[in-house]
Design a protein around this motif. Structure first.
Motif, PDB file in Angstrom:
ATOM      1  N   PHE A 126      -2.809   1.770  -4.385  1.00  0.00           N
ATOM      2  CA  PHE A 126      -2.784   2.581  -3.163  1.00  0.00           C
ATOM      3  C   PHE A 126      -4.198   3.088  -2.859  1.00  0.00           C
ATOM      4  CE2 PHE A 126      -1.000   6.660  -1.067  1.00  0.00           C
ATOM      5  CZ  PHE A 126      -0.887   6.039   0.166  1.00  0.00           C
ATOM      6  N   ALA A 127      -4.890   3.560  -3.890  1.00  0.00           N
ATOM      7  CA  ALA A 127      -6.250   4.080  -3.693  1.00  0.00           C
ATOM      8  C   ALA A 127      -7.182   2.951  -3.208  1.00  0.00           C
ATOM      9  CB  ALA A 127      -6.770   4.683  -4.991  1.00  0.00           C
ATOM     10  N   MET A 169       8.242  -3.994  -3.318  1.00  0.00           N
ATOM     11  CA  MET A 169       7.534  -2.992  -2.511  1.00  0.00           C
ATOM     12  C   MET A 169       7.580  -1.645  -3.233  1.00  0.00           C
ATOM     13  SD  MET A 169       8.441  -0.270  -0.218  1.00  0.00           S
ATOM     14  CE  MET A 169       9.906  -0.499   0.732  1.00  0.00           C
ATOM     15  N   LYS A 170       6.428  -0.979  -3.319  1.00  0.00           N
ATOM     16  CA  LYS A 170       6.415   0.392  -3.802  1.00  0.00           C
ATOM     17  C   LYS A 170       6.036   1.279  -2.620  1.00  0.00           C
ATOM     18  CE  LYS A 170       7.630   0.702  -8.137  1.00  0.00           C
ATOM     19  NZ  LYS A 170       6.752   0.880  -9.269  1.00  0.00           N
ATOM     20  N   SER A 171       6.575   2.467  -2.624  1.00  0.00           N
ATOM     21  CA  SER A 171       6.274   3.339  -1.495  1.00  0.00           C
ATOM     22  C   SER A 171       5.900   4.716  -2.013  1.00  0.00           C
ATOM     23  CB  SER A 171       7.497   3.444  -0.592  1.00  0.00           C
ATOM     24  OG  SER A 171       8.332   4.495  -1.043  1.00  0.00           O
ATOM     25  N   PHE A 172       5.318   5.512  -1.116  1.00  0.00           N
ATOM     26  CA  PHE A 172       5.065   6.917  -1.422  1.00  0.00           C
ATOM     27  C   PHE A 172       5.843   7.795  -0.436  1.00  0.00           C
ATOM     28  CE2 PHE A 172       1.725   4.645  -3.514  1.00  0.00           C
ATOM     29  CZ  PHE A 172       1.621   5.312  -4.721  1.00  0.00           C
ATOM     30  N   ALA A 173       6.927   7.206   0.087  1.00  0.00           N
ATOM     31  CA  ALA A 173       7.704   7.908   1.125  1.00  0.00           C
ATOM     32  C   ALA A 173       8.540   9.023   0.521  1.00  0.00           C
ATOM     33  CB  ALA A 173       8.587   6.922   1.862  1.00  0.00           C
ATOM     34  N   SER A 174       9.292   8.681  -0.494  1.00  0.00           N
ATOM     35  CA  SER A 174      10.232   9.664  -1.041  1.00  0.00           C
ATOM     36  C   SER A 174      10.744   9.169  -2.376  1.00  0.00           C
ATOM     37  CB  SER A 174      11.410   9.824  -0.080  1.00  0.00           C
ATOM     38  OG  SER A 174      12.425  10.599  -0.680  1.00  0.00           O
ATOM     39  N   ASP A 175      11.117  10.124  -3.220  1.00  0.00           N
ATOM     40  CA  ASP A 175      11.780   9.736  -4.463  1.00  0.00           C
ATOM     41  C   ASP A 175      13.181   9.185  -4.181  1.00  0.00           C
ATOM     42  OD1 ASP A 175      12.509  12.275  -3.644  1.00  0.00           O
ATOM     43  OD2 ASP A 175      11.767  13.287  -5.435  1.00  0.00           O
ATOM     44  N   ASN A 176      13.651   9.348  -2.941  1.00  0.00           N
ATOM     45  CA  ASN A 176      14.909   8.688  -2.551  1.00  0.00           C
ATOM     46  C   ASN A 176      14.732   7.178  -2.400  1.00  0.00           C
ATOM     47  OD1 ASN A 176      16.797  10.849  -2.285  1.00  0.00           O
ATOM     48  ND2 ASN A 176      15.731  11.503  -0.433  1.00  0.00           N
ATOM     49  N   TYR A 177      13.484   6.740  -2.240  1.00  0.00           N
ATOM     50  CA  TYR A 177      13.230   5.288  -2.123  1.00  0.00           C
ATOM     51  C   TYR A 177      13.241   4.615  -3.504  1.00  0.00           C
ATOM     52  CZ  TYR A 177      11.493   5.224   2.783  1.00  0.00           C
ATOM     53  OH  TYR A 177      11.354   5.285   4.154  1.00  0.00           O
ATOM     54  N   ALA A 178      13.201   5.416  -4.547  1.00  0.00           N
ATOM     55  CA  ALA A 178      12.996   4.851  -5.892  1.00  0.00           C
ATOM     56  C   ALA A 178      14.241   4.111  -6.378  1.00  0.00           C
ATOM     57  CB  ALA A 178      12.645   5.980  -6.861  1.00  0.00           C
ATOM     58  N   MET A 206       2.137  11.511 -12.149  1.00  0.00           N
ATOM     59  CA  MET A 206       1.654  10.525 -11.179  1.00  0.00           C
ATOM     60  C   MET A 206       1.060  11.215  -9.943  1.00  0.00           C
ATOM     61  SD  MET A 206       1.867   7.518 -12.404  1.00  0.00           S
ATOM     62  CE  MET A 206       1.603   8.141 -14.033  1.00  0.00           C
ATOM     63  N   ALA A 207       1.669  12.331  -9.542  1.00  0.00           N
ATOM     64  CA  ALA A 207       1.129  13.064  -8.386  1.00  0.00           C
ATOM     65  C   ALA A 207      -0.256  13.626  -8.716  1.00  0.00           C
ATOM     66  CB  ALA A 207       2.082  14.183  -7.981  1.00  0.00           C
ATOM     67  N   GLN A 208      -0.447  14.054  -9.965  1.00  0.00           N
ATOM     68  CA  GLN A 208      -1.783  14.553 -10.362  1.00  0.00           C
ATOM     69  C   GLN A 208      -2.809  13.418 -10.314  1.00  0.00           C
ATOM     70  OE1 GLN A 208      -2.761  17.612 -10.614  1.00  0.00           O
ATOM     71  NE2 GLN A 208      -0.700  18.447 -10.447  1.00  0.00           N
ATOM     72  N   ARG A 209      -2.369  12.248 -10.777  1.00  0.00           N
ATOM     73  CA  ARG A 209      -3.308  11.106 -10.730  1.00  0.00           C
ATOM     74  C   ARG A 209      -3.635  10.722  -9.296  1.00  0.00           C
ATOM     75  NH1 ARG A 209      -2.061   7.002 -15.736  1.00  0.00           N
ATOM     76  NH2 ARG A 209      -1.786   8.709 -17.200  1.00  0.00           N
ATOM     77  N   LEU A 210      -2.601  10.757  -8.469  1.00  0.00           N
ATOM     78  CA  LEU A 210      -2.830  10.428  -7.056  1.00  0.00           C
ATOM     79  C   LEU A 210      -3.822  11.424  -6.459  1.00  0.00           C
ATOM     80  CD1 LEU A 210      -2.165   8.807  -4.508  1.00  0.00           C
ATOM     81  CD2 LEU A 210      -0.118  10.216  -4.204  1.00  0.00           C
ATOM     82  N   LYS A 211      -3.614  12.689  -6.777  1.00  0.00           N
ATOM     83  CA  LYS A 211      -4.522  13.733  -6.271  1.00  0.00           C
ATOM     84  C   LYS A 211      -5.966  13.426  -6.696  1.00  0.00           C
ATOM     85  CE  LYS A 211      -5.599  18.456  -7.420  1.00  0.00           C
ATOM     86  NZ  LYS A 211      -5.180  19.647  -8.129  1.00  0.00           N
ATOM     87  N   MET A 259       4.729  10.934  -1.907  1.00  0.00           N
ATOM     88  CA  MET A 259       5.580  11.419  -2.995  1.00  0.00           C
ATOM     89  C   MET A 259       5.672  10.391  -4.120  1.00  0.00           C
ATOM     90  SD  MET A 259       9.436  12.878  -2.642  1.00  0.00           S
ATOM     91  CE  MET A 259       9.111  14.612  -2.385  1.00  0.00           C
ATOM     92  N   CYS A 260       5.619  10.870  -5.330  1.00  0.00           N
ATOM     93  CA  CYS A 260       5.740   9.994  -6.494  1.00  0.00           C
ATOM     94  C   CYS A 260       7.142  10.109  -7.075  1.00  0.00           C
ATOM     95  CB  CYS A 260       4.708  10.374  -7.556  1.00  0.00           C
ATOM     96  SG  CYS A 260       3.014  10.183  -6.961  1.00  0.00           S
ATOM     97  N   SER A 261       7.514   9.087  -7.833  1.00  0.00           N
ATOM     98  CA  SER A 261       8.871   9.013  -8.378  1.00  0.00           C
ATOM     99  C   SER A 261       8.787   8.698  -9.864  1.00  0.00           C
ATOM    100  CB  SER A 261       9.656   7.914  -7.690  1.00  0.00           C
ATOM    101  OG  SER A 261       9.531   8.038  -6.299  1.00  0.00           O
ATOM    102  N   PHE A 262       9.944   8.709 -10.509  1.00  0.00           N
ATOM    103  CA  PHE A 262       9.953   8.386 -11.940  1.00  0.00           C
ATOM    104  C   PHE A 262       9.472   6.951 -12.181  1.00  0.00           C
ATOM    105  CE2 PHE A 262      13.842   6.250 -10.907  1.00  0.00           C
ATOM    106  CZ  PHE A 262      13.882   5.200 -11.810  1.00  0.00           C
ATOM    107  N   ASP A 263       9.595   6.093 -11.155  1.00  0.00           N
ATOM    108  CA  ASP A 263       9.186   4.690 -11.349  1.00  0.00           C
ATOM    109  C   ASP A 263       7.854   4.368 -10.675  1.00  0.00           C
ATOM    110  OD1 ASP A 263      10.012   4.693  -8.715  1.00  0.00           O
ATOM    111  OD2 ASP A 263      11.400   3.012  -8.915  1.00  0.00           O
TER     112      ASP A 263
END
Ligand SMILES: Cc1ncc(COP(=O)(O)O)c(C=O)c1O
Length: 342
Positions: free
Chosen positions: A331-332, A1-10, A262-267, A318-322
């Motif tokens: 996601f898109a 599972m990948k999430s955009f919840a928090s970098d704490n999920y990474a 990654m956040a720029q790409r998401l944007k 939120m995006c993370s290092f992974d």
């Protein structure tokens, strides 16, 4: 599972896991007197300058508490933004454990300015009122924005002029360093920071944050606060070894540059959907976006995330290092699929 919840999920960065394994050889002195903790101290002096000390701790809230405790007299108050983590997300830890009043000020894009602080300096000397003598800034802010060096300089100059001591909640300090393309010390110096909480957990570590102390007098006291506030790890070598690896070959910056990218790409992907509205400047690793209500639950099933403001249907992605480019694409695609169904 990948999430955009928090970098704490990474996950934990593989190099960090290896570093923990490497540190797992035989016995070593406890409570920070091991070779990894000593090496970490040298690294911190290389980054921030001679005489600067680092105190590894377990978590970010604990780092904020001891940073503020070390600066704050009982009759002094802490100026912070209304959206700051210490104000809204630490269960009143500062009020309970530092024992000082928090004065939360209206922020713009998560930021404070000298103008927002100025009314509090008028009460200095009046013993009926708390003395607002400590300022907590968050960099990267809770809204994913980044104070520029000029903005920090203005705040730092104001603080110095009014003998206000400055702490920085740098749970995502590395994302700010990456975003500003500045040296870490330029950021801390600009704001005249005396104690910085420098995050690791959100950027590839298994656990650990650093309380970086710029003033040697405060450093002398910090070890006592760290112990008293339950943030002294007996097996500290396993936190320090992670940080040694984190700073080696700039892993911390590479991770942060990646999550920012990654956040720029998401944007860019989100800008293709007229139904979505990006509500904050994307400066680091997070995108705030208003989403049609009917989309939220179906999307969360596949990609967990937080709704930041229920009234506005504003979500934090939120995006993370992974986070990978293909995660963003998937996601898109998911967003597009649910939008078409409406
Ligand atoms: C800006 C900021 N500061 C501090 C913290 C606290 O970190 P921890 O959850 O490790 O206590 C967080 C956690 O999300 C945060 O986002």
């Amino acid at each position: 599972m990948k999430s955009f919840a928090s970098d704490n999920y990474a996950s934990v960065h593989p190099r960090i896991l290896k570093a923990i394994e490497k540190a797992n050889k035989g016995h070593a002195k406890a409570y920070g007197y091991d070779p990894f903790s000593e090496e970490l101290q040298d690294i911190i002096e290389d980054i921030f300058g001679k005489g600067v000390s680092a105190f590894p701790v377990f978590n970010g809230s604990g780092a904020n508490v001891i940073a503020l405790k070390s600066l704050c007299k009982s009759y002094e108050a802490i100026l912070c933004s209304d959206v700051s983590h210490i104000n809204v997300d630490e269960c009143g830890a500062e009020e309970q454990l530092v024992g000082s009043k928090l004065i939360d000020l209206p922020s713009q894009q998560g930021k404070l300015s000298p103008q927002s602080l100025s009314s509090f300096t008028k009460n200095y000397g009046n013993e009926h009122q708390v003395q607002a003598k400590v300022l907590s800034l968050t960099q990267t802010t809770e809204r994913g924005t980044v104070y520029s060096l000029q903005e920090l300089k203005a705040l730092g100059t104001f603080a110095k002029k009014n003998s206000i001591k400055v702490t920085m909640d740098g749970a995502r300090f590395s994302n700010a360093v990456a975003a500003l393309k500045a040296k870490p010390i330029e950021i801390s110096k600009a704001a005249q920071v005396q104690v910085l909480s420098l995050g690791g957990t959100k950027n590839g570590l298994m656990l650990g944050e650093l309380v970086v102390v710029f003033n040697p007098q405060i450093a002398d006291e910090m070890k006592f606060y760290r112990k008293q506030y339950l943030q002294l790890s007996s097996k500290m070598r396993f936190i320090s070894a992670q940080f040694v690896e984190y700073f080696k070959n700039d892993l911390w910056l590479k991770n942060a540059l990646h999550s920012n990218e990654m956040a720029q790409r998401l944007k860019s992907e989100l800008q293709k959907f007229s139904e979505l509205e990006i509500t904050e400047e994307v400066a680091a690793n997070v995108v705030f976006v208003k989403v049609p209500r009917s989309l939220i639950e179906p999307l969360q099933k596949k990609f967990p995330f937080y709704v930041w403001d229920e009234n506005l249907n504003e979500c934090r992605w939120m995006c993370s290092f992974d986070t990978s480019s293909s995660d963003i694409k998937s996601f898109a695609r998911e967003i597009s699929k649910h939008l078409k169904k409406r």
